[in-house]
Design a protein around this motif. Sequence first.
Motif, PDB file in Angstrom:
ATOM      1  N   VAL A 100       0.873  -1.115  -0.123  1.00  0.00           N
ATOM      2  CA  VAL A 100       0.071   0.007  -0.061  1.00  0.00           C
ATOM      3  C   VAL A 100       1.051   1.301  -0.178  1.00  0.00           C
ATOM      4  O   VAL A 100       1.800   1.315   0.847  1.00  0.00           O
ATOM      5  N   GLU A 101       0.677   2.099  -0.859  1.00  0.00           N
ATOM      6  CA  GLU A 101       1.336   3.583  -1.183  1.00  0.00           C
ATOM      7  C   GLU A 101       0.531   4.533  -0.578  1.00  0.00           C
ATOM      8  O   GLU A 101      -0.489   4.720  -0.826  1.00  0.00           O
ATOM      9  N   PRO A 102       1.299   5.559  -0.175  1.00  0.00           N
ATOM     10  CA  PRO A 102       0.372   6.656   0.506  1.00  0.00           C
ATOM     11  C   PRO A 102       0.158   7.640  -0.794  1.00  0.00           C
ATOM     12  O   PRO A 102       0.876   8.428  -1.237  1.00  0.00           O
ATOM     13  N   ARG A 103      -1.095   7.352  -1.286  1.00  0.00           N
ATOM     14  CA  ARG A 103      -1.499   7.871  -2.495  1.00  0.00           C
ATOM     15  C   ARG A 103      -2.955   8.081  -2.320  1.00  0.00           C
ATOM     16  O   ARG A 103      -3.855   7.546  -1.590  1.00  0.00           O
ATOM     17  N   VAL A 104      -3.492   9.449  -2.924  1.00  0.00           N
ATOM     18  CA  VAL A 104      -4.937   9.600  -3.036  1.00  0.00           C
ATOM     19  C   VAL A 104      -5.373   9.151  -4.585  1.00  0.00           C
ATOM     20  O   VAL A 104      -4.894   9.766  -5.333  1.00  0.00           O
TER      21      VAL A 104
END
Length: 149
Positions: free
Chosen positions: A127-131
Amino acid sequence: MIPIRAYVAADFAGVAELWRAVFPDDPPYSRAEVAIPAKLAVQPQYLLIATDGERVVGTASGGYDGTRGWLYAVAVAASHRRQGLGARLVQAVEARLAAAGCGKINLQVRAGNADVTGFYESLGYCVEPRVSMGKRLGVNAGGTGTSGP
């Protein structure tokens, strides 16, 4: 072992049936009737099928824009899950993308789908910190039932 191969036109009905079973809540623009012709028009080599006899039991699709690869429509029939077929489908698309020079693959999982998130984590995805943002264009942009992922 279940074979994995490139999609051919004769697979359409089987893919449509599988996607209806695996993705029952998909919006109209993600259904086989729309998504497959669109994929065949752009990089059809990344649409892969797994068959058990004549029955389509798995799919995976990818794309590459020269910067990032994407993984889409990974689906395995309930009768064939937890046997490694999903992992093999993902790895087959990854291999094709890597051969094209792709260095990173992105994918999206619907929020709350912990089982699928766990599956991808077992294959090395994180999981990557993205919107995630999106905008529908063209004929499918408005109207009832066409908004969403």
